[in-house]
Design an enzyme around this catalytic site. Structure first.
Site, PDB file in Angstrom:
ATOM      1  N   SER A 212     -74.746 -13.778  20.004  1.00 45.72           N
ATOM      2  CA  SER A 212     -73.811 -14.564  20.808  1.00 45.72           C
ATOM      3  C   SER A 212     -72.723 -15.183  19.928  1.00 45.72           C
ATOM      4  O   SER A 212     -71.994 -14.457  19.257  1.00 45.72           O
ATOM      5  CB  SER A 212     -74.580 -15.614  21.612  1.00 45.72           C
ATOM      6  OG  SER A 212     -73.785 -16.163  22.628  1.00 45.72           O
ATOM      7  N   ASP A 307     -74.897  -9.500  31.501  1.00 43.63           N
ATOM      8  CA  ASP A 307     -74.335 -10.481  30.572  1.00 43.63           C
ATOM      9  C   ASP A 307     -72.824 -10.457  30.705  1.00 43.63           C
ATOM     10  O   ASP A 307     -72.212  -9.380  30.671  1.00 43.63           O
ATOM     11  CB  ASP A 307     -74.753 -10.135  29.144  1.00 43.63           C
ATOM     12  CG  ASP A 307     -74.287 -11.142  28.103  1.00 43.63           C
ATOM     13  OD1 ASP A 307     -73.692 -12.168  28.479  1.00 43.63           O
ATOM     14  OD2 ASP A 307     -74.509 -10.899  26.909  1.00 43.63           O
ATOM     15  N   HIS A 337     -78.575 -12.251  28.808  1.00 45.97           N
ATOM     16  CA  HIS A 337     -78.138 -12.878  27.571  1.00 45.97           C
ATOM     17  C   HIS A 337     -79.247 -13.764  26.990  1.00 45.97           C
ATOM     18  O   HIS A 337     -79.958 -14.446  27.716  1.00 45.97           O
ATOM     19  CB  HIS A 337     -76.898 -13.739  27.869  1.00 45.97           C
ATOM     20  CG  HIS A 337     -76.234 -14.306  26.663  1.00 45.97           C
ATOM     21  ND1 HIS A 337     -75.246 -13.644  25.988  1.00 45.97           N
ATOM     22  CD2 HIS A 337     -76.422 -15.482  26.007  1.00 45.97           C
ATOM     23  CE1 HIS A 337     -74.836 -14.387  24.981  1.00 45.97           C
ATOM     24  NE2 HIS A 337     -75.542 -15.508  24.964  1.00 45.97           N
TER      25      HIS A 337
END
Length: 365
Positions: A212, A307, A337
Site C-alpha cells: 500500500s 481494491d 486490500h
C-alpha cells in the site's frame, strides 16, 4: 543482461501454477462485483473463485466495525487541524506471534530527525555467503501502521528465503508530511548498505518492498536512489501499492470505492495528510506512475481484485513493461486490500510469501 536478470526474465514468462493452498470453497457474491480487466500475458492469477469475494475476504469484511473508515477520517482531520493525539488509538499495534527459526535484532538507524528504530529479521540458520536483503516498508496511508503490523510477513519471508528482512520505523503524517517518510526510508536503505558486512548482507542483492503506502515508499525510494546515484536496488516487491496521489477515475476506484477495506474517501484523506499541497502530488517522487519507467529495477507487483488501487497499479505495470523493465504481475482473485498485514486473510498472506520468495529466487538470492 546480468545472470540475475536473465533468470528473472525466464521466470516472468513461465505460466503460473496455482498453489494448492489457494484452492477454496465456493465464493460468496460481492456487491458490487469488480470486473476482471483483460490481463496482460504476464499476469498470473492464483486459483480463486471465478466471481465474488473469497470466503476469507467476505468474513474479514463482515467483522469490520461499522463506520470504521468514517472514524479514521475524522481522526486524520483532527490531526491535520493540530490534534495529533486523535490518531493515537489508531496507531496502537500489538506484537504478533512470529514463527520459530527467526531471530530479531532491534537496531537503530540515523535519519535527519534523529535515531529511528529498525527491526532486522534473520533466519537462525547461518549463511555460508552474504545474504540477500529486503527493506520492507509497512502500509497505513503514511499515517497509520508500524513495524509490528508487517512483522509477521517479514519473519515468514526471512524464514522462507534465508534473506535478511529489515523493517524501518519511518515518520508518519500529518505531523511529518512528505518527504519525511521518504527521507527516513532512504536513510534506512543507506544504513543497510553501509553496514552490510555487519549483518552478512550482500548490498548488491538489496530489494525494496512494501504494501500500500509502503509500496509507494519503496517505489519512490528506488526512484530517488537512481536519480541520486544512478544505481538501482536489485528489485522491487510491491503489494497493492499506491502509485498515484492524483485524482483517480479508474474502474476499480469507482467499483470498489466503499466497503472493501480501503474506501476511496479514506484514501483521499491519507493523500491529503501525506502531501497537503495538491500541486505536489503529480511529482514522480510522490506519484511514481508519473516517473520514467526505465528508472526502476525488476518488479513484482501484486494486486487484489477488490481494491480501489488495482487499476492504477496495473497501469504502472503496463508502463514498466512497455519500457522493457522486467515486471511480474499477480492479481489475487477474490482478495481485498490489506492481506499482508490484516489477520483473517491467511490464504492471500501465504500466497504473498510464496510469490515474494519466487521473485527473490528469480533474482538469484
Amino acid at each position: 543482461m546480468s545472470p540475475a536478470l536473465k533468470r528473472f526474465a525466464a521466470l516472468s514468462v513461465i505460466p503460473c501454477l496455482a498453489l494448492s493452498g489457494c484452492v477454496s470453497d465456493k465464493a460468496e457474491p460481492a456487491p458490487p462485483p469488480a470486473p476482471e480487466s483483460s490481463p496482460a500475458p504476464e499476469t498470473c492469477v492464483p486459483a480463486q473463485p471465478e466471481t465474488g469475494l473469497h470466503p476469507q475476504a467476505a468474513e474479514f469484511l463482515r467483522r469490520q466495525p461499522a463506520e470504521l473508515a468514517a472514524r479514521q477520517m475524522e481522526a486524520i482531520r483532527e490531526a491535520r487541524n493540530g490534534n495529533p493525539a486523535a490518531l493515537a488509538p489508531w496507531r496502537l499495534t500489538e506484537e504478533p506471534l512470529l514463527p520459530e527459526g527467526v531471530k530479531i535484532l532491534n537496531l537503530e538507524y540515523e535519519s535527519e530527525a534523529g535515531p529511528r528504530a529498525l527491526r532486522l529479521f534473520l533466519p537462525e540458520s547461518a549463511a555460508e555467503t552474504p545474504r540477500a536483503a529486503v527493506l520492507y516498508l509497512h502500509g497505513g496511508g503514511w499515517v497509520l501502521g508500524s513495524i509490528q503490523r508487517c512483522s509477521s510477513f517479514c519473519a515468514e519471508l526471512a524464514l522462507k528465503t534465508g534473506a535478511a528482512v529489515a523493517a524501518p520505523d519511518y515518520r508518519l503524517a500529518p505531523e511529518a508530511p512528505w518527504p519525511a517518510a521518504l527521507d527516513d526510508v532512504l536513510a534506512a536503505y543507506n544504513y543497510l548498505t553501509t553496514n552490510a558486512d555487519d549483518y552478512n548482507i550482500d548490498p548488491d542483492r538489496l530489494v525494496l518492498a512494501g504494501d500500500s503506502a509502503g509500496g509507494q515508499l519503496a517505489a519512490t525510494a528506488a526512484l530517488k536512489e537512481f536519480e541520486t546515484t544512478e544505481e538501482k536496488p536489485a528489485g522491487l516487491i510491491l503489494f497493492y501499492p499506491v502509485v498515484t496521489l492524483e485524482p483517480d477515475s479508474r474502474e476499480s476506484w469507482k467499483r470498489c470505492g466503499k466497503g472493501f477495506n480501503l474506501d476511496a474517501d479514506l484514501m483521499e484523506e491519507f493523500n491529503a495528510a501525506y502531501v497537503p499541497d495538491p500541486a505536489q502530488r503529480k511529482e514522480p517522487l510522490v506519484s511514481p506512475l508519473n516517473a520514467a519507467p526505465e528508472s526502476f529495477p525488476p518488479v513484482l507487483l501484486v494486486t487484489a481484485e477488490y481494491d480501489i488501487l488495482r487499476d492504477q497499479a496495473t497501469d504502472f505495470a503496463a508502463g514498466l513493461r512497455k519500457a522493457g523493465v522486467p515486471v511480474r504481475v499477480r492479481r489475487y482473485r477474490g482478495a481485498v486490500h490489506g492481506f499482508i498485514t490484516f489477520p483473517g486473510l491467511e490464504i492471500f498472506f501465504r500466497q504473498g510469501v510464496e510469490d515474494a520468495a519466487s521473485f527473490l529466487d528469480g533474482l538469484g538470492r
